[in-house]
Design a protein around this motif. Structure first.
Motif, PDB file in Angstrom:
ATOM      1  N   ASP A 262       0.538  -1.278   0.118  1.00 58.44           N
ATOM      2  CA  ASP A 262      -0.062   0.038   0.001  1.00 58.44           C
ATOM      3  C   ASP A 262       0.880   1.363  -0.057  1.00 58.44           C
ATOM      4  OD1 ASP A 262      -1.923   2.235   1.319  1.00 58.44           O
ATOM      5  OD2 ASP A 262      -3.140   0.344   0.804  1.00 58.44           O
ATOM      6  N   LEU A 263       1.955   1.380   0.707  1.00 58.26           N
ATOM      7  CA  LEU A 263       2.698   2.501   0.912  1.00 58.26           C
ATOM      8  C   LEU A 263       3.473   2.794  -0.160  1.00 58.26           C
ATOM      9  CD1 LEU A 263       4.378   2.248   4.545  1.00 58.26           C
ATOM     10  CD2 LEU A 263       3.015   4.186   3.431  1.00 58.26           C
TER      11      LEU A 263
ATOM     12  N   LYS B 274       2.623   1.665  -3.404  1.00 57.34           N
ATOM     13  CA  LYS B 274       1.846   2.043  -4.480  1.00 57.34           C
ATOM     14  C   LYS B 274       1.135   3.244  -4.217  1.00 57.34           C
ATOM     15  CE  LYS B 274      -2.158  -0.068  -5.000  1.00 57.34           C
ATOM     16  NZ  LYS B 274      -3.057  -1.202  -4.904  1.00 57.34           N
ATOM     17  N   ASN B 275       0.730   3.877  -2.955  1.00 61.67           N
ATOM     18  CA  ASN B 275       0.146   5.152  -2.894  1.00 61.67           C
ATOM     19  C   ASN B 275       0.756   6.335  -2.465  1.00 61.67           C
ATOM     20  OD1 ASN B 275      -2.215   3.797  -3.721  1.00 61.67           O
ATOM     21  ND2 ASN B 275      -2.569   2.850  -1.593  1.00 61.67           N
ATOM     22  N   SER B 276       2.245   6.117  -2.433  1.00 64.59           N
ATOM     23  CA  SER B 276       2.973   7.314  -2.063  1.00 64.59           C
ATOM     24  C   SER B 276       3.625   7.752  -3.244  1.00 64.59           C
ATOM     25  CB  SER B 276       4.011   7.111  -0.952  1.00 64.59           C
ATOM     26  OG  SER B 276       4.921   6.074  -1.195  1.00 64.59           O
ATOM     27  N   PHE B 277       3.972   9.051  -3.192  1.00 65.27           N
ATOM     28  CA  PHE B 277       4.948   9.758  -4.221  1.00 65.27           C
ATOM     29  C   PHE B 277       6.192   9.502  -3.936  1.00 65.27           C
ATOM     30  CE2 PHE B 277       0.740  12.421  -4.986  1.00 65.27           C
ATOM     31  CZ  PHE B 277       0.381  11.489  -6.027  1.00 65.27           C
ATOM     32  N   ASP B 278       6.456   9.913  -2.609  1.00 64.98           N
ATOM     33  CA  ASP B 278       7.899   9.715  -2.104  1.00 64.98           C
ATOM     34  C   ASP B 278       7.790   8.646  -1.009  1.00 64.98           C
ATOM     35  OD1 ASP B 278      10.174  10.176  -0.838  1.00 64.98           O
ATOM     36  OD2 ASP B 278      10.368  12.147  -0.600  1.00 64.98           O
TER      37      ASP B 278
ATOM     38  N   ALA C 154       7.384   8.740   3.124  1.00 60.05           N
ATOM     39  CA  ALA C 154       6.069   7.855   3.898  1.00 60.05           C
ATOM     40  C   ALA C 154       6.262   6.870   4.940  1.00 60.05           C
ATOM     41  CB  ALA C 154       5.025   7.252   2.723  1.00 60.05           C
TER      42      ALA C 154
ATOM     43  N   ALA D 232       5.431   7.133   8.834  1.00 54.26           N
ATOM     44  CA  ALA D 232       4.707   5.988   9.236  1.00 54.26           C
ATOM     45  C   ALA D 232       5.482   5.338  10.613  1.00 54.26           C
ATOM     46  CB  ALA D 232       4.435   4.906   8.163  1.00 54.26           C
TER      47      ALA D 232
ATOM     48  N   MET E  97      -7.926  11.057  -6.150  1.00 56.30           N
ATOM     49  CA  MET E  97      -6.799  10.041  -5.624  1.00 56.30           C
ATOM     50  C   MET E  97      -7.364   9.357  -4.513  1.00 56.30           C
ATOM     51  SD  MET E  97      -3.311  11.028  -4.049  1.00 56.30           S
ATOM     52  CE  MET E  97      -2.418   9.810  -2.873  1.00 56.30           C
TER      53      MET E  97
ATOM     54  N   VAL F 284      -7.796   5.237  -4.339  1.00 59.91           N
ATOM     55  CA  VAL F 284      -6.911   4.555  -3.367  1.00 59.91           C
ATOM     56  C   VAL F 284      -7.796   3.781  -2.535  1.00 59.91           C
ATOM     57  CG1 VAL F 284      -5.488   4.946  -1.293  1.00 59.91           C
ATOM     58  CG2 VAL F 284      -4.919   6.006  -3.324  1.00 59.91           C
TER      59      VAL F 284
ATOM     60  N   VAL G  21      -1.102   4.491  12.823  1.00 63.75           N
ATOM     61  CA  VAL G  21      -0.397   5.539  11.618  1.00 63.75           C
ATOM     62  C   VAL G  21      -1.742   5.991  11.046  1.00 63.75           C
ATOM     63  CG1 VAL G  21       0.807   5.388   9.557  1.00 63.75           C
ATOM     64  CG2 VAL G  21       1.288   3.706  11.434  1.00 63.75           C
TER      65      VAL G  21
ATOM     66  N   THR H 263       0.317  10.870   7.244  1.00 63.81           N
ATOM     67  CA  THR H 263       1.359  10.197   6.393  1.00 63.81           C
ATOM     68  C   THR H 263       1.448  10.663   4.924  1.00 63.81           C
ATOM     69  OG1 THR H 263       1.034   8.359   7.450  1.00 63.81           O
ATOM     70  CG2 THR H 263       2.005   8.166   5.391  1.00 63.81           C
TER      71      THR H 263
ATOM     72  N   SER I 273       3.121  14.162   5.142  1.00 63.59           N
ATOM     73  CA  SER I 273       4.571  14.020   5.000  1.00 63.59           C
ATOM     74  C   SER I 273       4.964  13.685   3.737  1.00 63.59           C
ATOM     75  CB  SER I 273       5.160  12.786   5.901  1.00 63.59           C
ATOM     76  OG  SER I 273       4.564  12.826   7.231  1.00 63.59           O
ATOM     77  N   ASP I 274       4.269  12.929   2.935  1.00 65.30           N
ATOM     78  CA  ASP I 274       4.656  12.461   1.672  1.00 65.30           C
ATOM     79  C   ASP I 274       4.527  13.583   0.627  1.00 65.30           C
ATOM     80  OD1 ASP I 274       5.063  11.048  -0.790  1.00 65.30           O
ATOM     81  OD2 ASP I 274       3.049  10.246  -0.784  1.00 65.30           O
TER      82      ASP I 274
ATOM     83  N   SER J  62       7.312  16.331   1.465  1.00 62.42           N
ATOM     84  CA  SER J  62       8.606  16.007   0.854  1.00 62.42           C
ATOM     85  C   SER J  62       8.575  16.135  -0.618  1.00 62.42           C
ATOM     86  CB  SER J  62       8.926  14.484   1.306  1.00 62.42           C
ATOM     87  OG  SER J  62      10.191  13.902   0.897  1.00 62.42           O
ATOM     88  N   VAL J  63       7.511  15.892  -1.240  1.00 60.65           N
ATOM     89  CA  VAL J  63       7.581  15.912  -2.980  1.00 60.65           C
ATOM     90  C   VAL J  63       7.771  17.353  -2.991  1.00 60.65           C
ATOM     91  CG1 VAL J  63       6.133  15.848  -4.719  1.00 60.65           C
ATOM     92  CG2 VAL J  63       6.428  13.926  -3.453  1.00 60.65           C
TER      93      VAL J  63
ATOM     94  N   HIS K  34       2.467  15.111 -10.176  1.00 59.44           N
ATOM     95  CA  HIS K  34       2.279  13.963  -9.649  1.00 59.44           C
ATOM     96  C   HIS K  34       0.852  13.311  -9.492  1.00 59.44           C
ATOM     97  CE1 HIS K  34       6.310  12.274  -8.511  1.00 59.44           C
ATOM     98  NE2 HIS K  34       6.649  13.628  -8.019  1.00 59.44           N
TER      99      HIS K  34
END
Lengths: 251, 217
Positions: free
Chosen positions: A212-213, A215-219, A223, A227, B120, B124, B187, B192, B195-196, B199-200, B214
């Motif tokens: 999941d992480l 697939k669903n994160s850009f970075d 992520a 987490a 999105m 997801v 979590v 999360t 943060s993602d 960072s991007v 993205h």
């Protein structure tokens, strides 16, 4: 004699690492937001994650998937329970060090019930009776004592950690009575078998989460880091809080 | 050697046994009282009860059509999309996920971002719930958090294997309940995501456009 020397060494080793921790790690205890994550090694951490990720995809993930394919859920639960039960001395020890006597009592009740009535720990009867497993380790104990996370580090092979949690892990594995016992009776291989089984069982547990992480994160790096911090914070506080979300009105 | 070991071991075991007996005496009544534990530890207000039944209803609605064999896959996905849009406060989650970069974004960027973000999230979660295998949602308790929020605690219980702890942050805006965060085993999805995204944007030199590119993919 041999035992005595080893014990002495372990105790002095423990003492030194705990002392070192107090000097090295910063003493802040809250890590709920990103700005508070201290990651000065980010660029090398990112490289390590790349290597870890490649190794995981090549070896560990296929092994974990194979384990899931050949072992029915009931069998995997038995393995999980058994490994957890073996870990009880560490849990009890850390609950006591944290001054959580109720937690220590629960963990002790769990090991007695599950070992005696649960056929050596393969059944988790205690959880069915309402005394659930609560993971504890020396990293959490240090956090309770006021030791901050220290810097974030992506360990080769072992994955995300912090200076505090990595030191905690070292202390736990040194002080583990089961490990000391197995080393004393010259059955080290059993200790390593148990570690290996733990790695595979845990990775199997995480198949969906990691997918999941990924697939669903850009970075993916950011992520994972977020987490990891959140999960540790939840374990330290023995509760799931999440973040405070402001009440916006400026869309 | 053996003797010194026992000297250390026996008192330890005795102490642990005593602690466990005491703890058991303390915990056992609460186990049998579990159904009443909510009024035992904290007062459940009407709003907390409403937040709980909001999550409960959402779970039941989702499970009802996910396990409905007469619905096609695309019908299920449609139903699920509508349920998500009704139950989640996408604007607040999206705004939170953008973090401190929100203020630097232009009006048109904000507008496009919120649209793409909702798309999105729906994708997801639809993918996540596509491998639904008969799990149940057990709503356990709730507690107030802040002036408008409730944390609703639940377990997702599979037919076999270990349950997953899921907490829902629910916000009451003018009597309407919406989810603003899902916290899985400690979590937070919103945190999360933030943060993602941060960072991007940060690695892209602070330009929100990087995140949008993205999201457009």
């Amino acid at each position: 004699m041999v035992f005595k020397i080893q014990k002495k060494r372990i105790i002095s080793g423990l003492f030194i690492s705990v002392l070192a921790l107090f000097f090295i790690t910063a003493c802040s205890n809250k890590t709920n937001t990103d700005s508070e994550i201290y990651d000065p090694l980010e660029s090398s951490n990112r490289r390590t994650l790349k290597v870890n990720d490649a190794l995981d995809r090549a070896i560990l993930e296929p092994v974990a998937k194979g384990y899931r394919a050949v072992t029915p859920e009931a069998g995997r639960t038995v393995v999980r329970n058994f490994l957890r039960n073996l870990n009880s001395p560490i849990v009890i020890g850390n609950e006591l060090l944290q001054g959580d006597f109720k937690g220590a009592g629960n963990a002790t009740a769990r090991v007695i019930i599950n070992t005696l009535a649960g056929f050596g720990g393969i059944l988790d009867l205690a959880a069915e009776g309402g005394i659930e497993h609560q993971p504890e380790d020396f990293g959490q104990t240090l956090a309770k004592w006021g030791v901050g996370d220290g810097l974030y580090v992506m360990l080769p092979l072992f994955g995300p950690s912090t200076l505090r949690d990595a030191s905690g892990k070292l202390v736990d594995s040194y002080a583990d009575p089961l490990r000391i016992y197995l080393f004393n009776i010259d059955e080290e291989h059993l200790h390593y078998t148990r570690l290996g089984a733990g790695v595979v069982s845990q990775r199997e547990d995480l198949i969906e989460v990691i997918n999941d992480l990924r697939k669903n994160s850009f970075d993916y790096y950011a992520a994972i880091r977020s987490a990891y911090y959140q999960k540790r914070q939840a374990l330290i506080n023995d509760s799931n809080g999440g973040a405070e979300i402001p009440d916006y009105d400026d869309f | 050697m053996n003797e010194s070991y026992m000297k250390l071991f026996l008192p330890l075991v005795t102490v642990l046994l005593l602690i466990s007996l005491k703890a058991e005496a303390g915990t056992l009544p609460t186990i049998t009282d579990q159904k009443n534990s909510s009024d035992y530890y904290f007062v459940v207000t009407d709003d907390g009860q409403k937040a709980q039944s909001f999550i409960d209803n959402m779970g039941m609605t989702a499970i009802a059509f996910l396990s409905n064999k007469s619905l096609s896959q695309s019908q299920k996905e449609n139903e699920f999309r509508n349920l998500l849009k009704d139950s989640f406060d996408m604007k607040t989650i999206g705004r939170f996920a953008m973090g401190r970069y929100w203020k630097g974004a232009s009006v048109s960027q904000k507008k496009e971002y919120l649209k793409l973000f909702e798309k999105m999230i729906v994708e997801v979660y639809t993918a996540r719930f596509n491998d639904y295998k008969g799990q149940k949602l057990d709503v356990i308790s709730s507690r107030p958090d802040g002036s408008k929020d409730y944390l609703v605690n639940s377990n997702i219980v599979p037919n076999s294997g270990s349950k997953i702890k899921v907490d829902w942050r629910v916000r009451n805006t003018n009597g309407e309940y919406k989810i603003i965060d899902v916290i899985i085993e400690g979590v937070s999805m919103s945190l999360t995501q933030r943060s993602d995204f941060s960072s991007v944007i940060q690695r892209g030199g602070g330009n929100v456009e990087i995140l949008l590119s993205h999201l457009r993919k």
